[in-house]
Scaffold this motif. Structure first.
Motif, short mmCIF file in Angstrom:
data_model
loop_
_atom_site.label_atom_id
_atom_site.label_comp_id
_atom_site.label_asym_id
_atom_site.label_seq_id
_atom_site.Cartn_x
_atom_site.Cartn_y
_atom_site.Cartn_z
N ASN A 110 30.81 38.00 45.94
CA ASN A 110 30.24 36.67 46.12
C ASN A 110 29.85 36.04 44.78
N LEU A 111 29.27 36.84 43.89
CA LEU A 111 28.88 36.32 42.57
C LEU A 111 30.10 35.89 41.77
N LEU A 112 31.15 36.69 41.83
CA LEU A 112 32.40 36.32 41.14
C LEU A 112 32.98 35.04 41.73
N ASP A 113 32.99 34.95 43.04
CA ASP A 113 33.53 33.78 43.72
C ASP A 113 32.81 32.51 43.26
N ARG A 114 31.49 32.56 43.21
CA ARG A 114 30.71 31.39 42.80
C ARG A 114 30.91 31.08 41.32
N ALA A 115 30.96 32.13 40.48
CA ALA A 115 31.11 31.91 39.05
C ALA A 115 32.46 31.28 38.72
N VAL A 116 33.51 31.72 39.41
CA VAL A 116 34.84 31.15 39.20
C VAL A 116 34.85 29.69 39.62
N ALA A 117 34.21 29.39 40.73
CA ALA A 117 34.14 28.00 41.20
C ALA A 117 33.41 27.12 40.19
N THR A 118 32.37 27.66 39.60
CA THR A 118 31.55 26.90 38.66
C THR A 118 32.33 26.48 37.42
N VAL A 119 33.14 27.40 36.87
CA VAL A 119 33.90 27.06 35.66
C VAL A 119 35.19 26.32 35.99
N GLY A 120 35.59 26.33 37.25
CA GLY A 120 36.77 25.56 37.64
C GLY A 120 38.10 26.15 37.23
N ARG A 121 38.14 27.45 37.03
CA ARG A 121 39.40 28.09 36.65
C ARG A 121 40.19 28.47 37.91
N LYS A 122 41.42 28.93 37.70
CA LYS A 122 42.24 29.36 38.84
C LYS A 122 41.61 30.60 39.48
N PRO A 123 41.95 30.89 40.74
CA PRO A 123 41.38 32.06 41.41
C PRO A 123 41.57 33.33 40.56
N LEU A 124 40.55 34.17 40.59
CA LEU A 124 40.54 35.41 39.82
C LEU A 124 41.09 36.56 40.65
N LYS A 125 42.02 37.31 40.08
CA LYS A 125 42.53 38.49 40.76
C LYS A 125 41.49 39.60 40.72
N VAL A 126 41.31 40.27 41.85
CA VAL A 126 40.38 41.39 41.90
C VAL A 126 41.00 42.57 42.62
N PHE A 127 40.63 43.76 42.17
CA PHE A 127 40.95 45.00 42.85
C PHE A 127 39.66 45.53 43.46
N VAL A 128 39.77 46.22 44.55
CA VAL A 128 38.63 46.92 45.14
C VAL A 128 38.63 48.35 44.61
#
Length: 239
Positions: A110-128
């Motif tokens: 959730n924190l990553l999702d919000r931070a990416v939205a804030t800077v306006g960059r393309k979606p961030l790839k994540v691994f679990v």
């Protein structure tokens, strides 16, 4: 040490090719992430000058220091544990961050999702990150709840679920079981999401076992010592 990084990289890539051929796979399926923890910018630069573009850092602080000093076509991977208070600085400070491989709970997602939205960059790839060894010292979600976390991530509009990651046991004697478990997790995830397994990467394998990992299906290997030499630990880790 830096002077040996480029030939060491070539030797690693040759071994990757050999493992790929032995397993009947396509070399294009395998990404080698040069794990550059504790290494100098000059050492990274030599590997970059040899043509490599994928680098991984364990600590956010190190990544924030190194990234601005190196070309922006590098694709950075965070391969160490991510603390909540480091999410905003990471996303804001590294525009060319390609992937966070260590998401292991919904809060970090959730924190990553919000931070990416804030800077306006393309979606961030994540691994679990999955704790396949059951060691309490290891980060990672329990295999039994892996699917639940993946489903949560797929509902985060600024994140792109890309695969599963594990560290496994460092004695390398039981990593085959760790690797098999991660592969099993992938099967369960892909069945739950209704996607082919080719859409879910496996990040597993390091200097001591990357050839075996490739032969067991890894698409992303994190290699430090075999490229850069032994790590140079500071007196106190900067996290």
């Amino acid at each position: 040490m830096a002077s040996s990084a480029a030939p060491s990289l070539k030797a690693v890539l040759d071994r990757v090719q050999g493992a790929t051929e032995r397993s009947g796979r396509n070399l294009q399926e395998i990404r080698v992430v040069a794990a550059s923890k504790t290494k100098s910018v000059s050492a990274l630069r030599q590997v970059y000058d040899a043509g490599h573009r994928f680098f991984g850092e364990n600590y956010v602080q190190e990544l924030l220091q190194k990234a601005p000093q190196l070309p922006d076509d590098i694709e950075w991977h965070l391969i160490g544990n991510l603390q909540s208070n480091k999410v905003k600085p990471l996303i804001a400070g590294v525009p060319n961050l390609a992937c966070v491989e260590t998401v292991d709970d919904e809060k970090i997602a959730n924190l990553l999702d919000r931070a990416v939205a804030t800077v306006g960059r393309k979606p961030l790839k994540v691994f679990v990150q999955v704790n396949t060894s059951g060691e309490t010292s290891k980060f990672g979600v329990e295999p039994a709840v892996c699917v639940d976390l993946v489903k949560h991530i797929t509902n985060c509009p600024n994140l792109e679920f890309s695969g599963l990651m594990t560290i496994g046991m460092l004695d390398y004697s039981s990593t085959p079981e760790n690797f098999k478990m991660l592969s099993n997790c992938r099967s369960e995830v892909c069945k739950a999401l209704g996607i082919p397994e080719t859409q879910c990467e496996l990040s597993m394998g390091m200097t001591g076992d990357f050839e075996q990992a490739i032969e067991m299906g890894s698409t992303n290997v994190r290699i430090g010592t075999a490229i850069f030499g032994a790590r140079e630990y500071p007196t106190k880790d900067e996290k």
